[in-house]
Write a protein that holds these residues in place. Structure first.
Motif: not given
Length: 332
Positions: A32-33, A38-39, A18-25, A27-29
């Motif tokens: 709020r997660t 990011r926080a 999930t962290v990797s998906r945030v780093l990758n940008g 948009d399926e997440l």
């Protein structure tokens, strides 16, 4: 201690994926997660490495190249050509040599395990073919440069070694030389086997048999070219010409011929293989088989890069032709 992706995942209560998906940008997440992750990244001061981001995106945009050594005479040309082709498409290059034996391979294996690169170019170091084949079978794109002697089960770029040596034989016969001395490379290399076969074929077509006593093994170095000629002269082996399996050995052979008081090409005509830039600067300038060294490096890199875009590397070798360059070492 540096903050890791695991630290971020644990603090945010999510998986590393999930962290990797945030780093990758991606948009399926759930937003709020993603916001929570990011926080935490901001709170912990996590700075993702380029490799971590690349892994999240499924590509490192790095190509590796595995070599025996950077000191081989033509290696620099191959590497530079491959780097240029790789960088033209926005990739970087990692270069590994095996000059420290098992320790070198251990470090290389660590990068393989870390998925530090997307594909591999290889100038085969001795004893590594089984390992490289296994990497290929496990899904790593691999392209071999030059040596097909062991017939690997993956793509390669080669040149017409047999035909190049055949051209050398024809040239020596055309200028009336019928007793050649051959300074070969190490027989374990496919290119060496092909060059011996082509040269032997050329003389056989003229009804001449290449005497095994006239084939002296070298190791592609200047010193081995010198030593081969010294041994032949000491043994009283008669020869009116010389074919060396690379330009470096040919240059060493010419130095030893001059030391022995023999004239080039009057007493001994000399032919090399490679057509390195230095071949035109020897004394006399060296007749040689031109090997398309830069083109081989470029073709291998382009085939590997194309495989990243879905075009499979051809199973049959990509073969680039040799040509023949006549200079004053055979025709004065």
């Amino acid at each position: 201690m540096a903050v890791t992706i695991r630290d971020v995942a644990q603090r945010a209560g999510v998986s590393k994926t999930t962290v990797s998906r945030v780093l990758n940008g991606r948009d399926e997440l759930d937003e709020r997660t993603a916001a929570r992750v990011r926080a935490v990244i901001a709170e912990l001061g996590y700075v993702p490495s380029a490799r971590a981001v690349a892994f999240a995106r499924g590509s490192t945009h790095i190509v590796a190249m595995l070599l025996p050594s950077l000191t081989w005479p033509w290696i620099g040309e191959v590497v530079q050509a491959a780097i240029e082709a790789v960088e033209d498409e926005g990739y970087g290059m990692l270069v590994f040599t095996t000059t420290q034996g098992d320790e070198s391979m251990r470090r290389f294996a660590e990068h393989v395990s870390a998925r530090a690169f997307d594909g591999l170019l290889v100038v085969e170091p001795g004893g590594t073919l089984d390992y490289i084949t296994r990497l290929h079978e496990e899904g790593l794109p691999v392209v071999l440069v030059d040596d097909r002697g062991h017939e690997p089960r993956f793509g390669s770029v080669a040149t017409t070694n047999r035909l190049g040596a055949l051209a050398a034989a024809h040239h020596l016969l055309e200028i009336g030389r019928r007793q050649p001395l051959v300074i070969s490379g190490e027989p374990r290399f496919g290119c060496v086997q092909e060059r011996i076969a082509g040269f032997t074929e050329g003389f056989a077509a003229a009804g001449l048999t290449l005497d095994p006593m006239h084939v002296v093994e070298g190791d592609f170095t200047f010193e081995s070219g010198q030593a081969a000629v010294a041994r032949a002269l000491e043994a009283g082996i008669p020869f009116d010409s010389l074919f060396a399996h690379n330009d470096t050995m040919a240059t060493g052979a010419m130095a030893e011929l001059r030391r022995a008081g023999l004239r080039i090409p009057d007493d001994v005509a000399v032919v090399g293989f490679d057509d390195l830039p230095s071949a035109a600067q020897t004394d006399p300038p060296l007749t040689t088989v031109h090997q398309p060294i830069r083109e081989m490096g470029q073709a291998a890199a382009r085939a590997l890069l194309a495989s990243f875009r879905g075009t499979p590397v051809p199973r049959e070798p990509i073969v680039l032709p040799t040509s023949f360059t006549v200079r004053a070492s055979t025709v004065g």
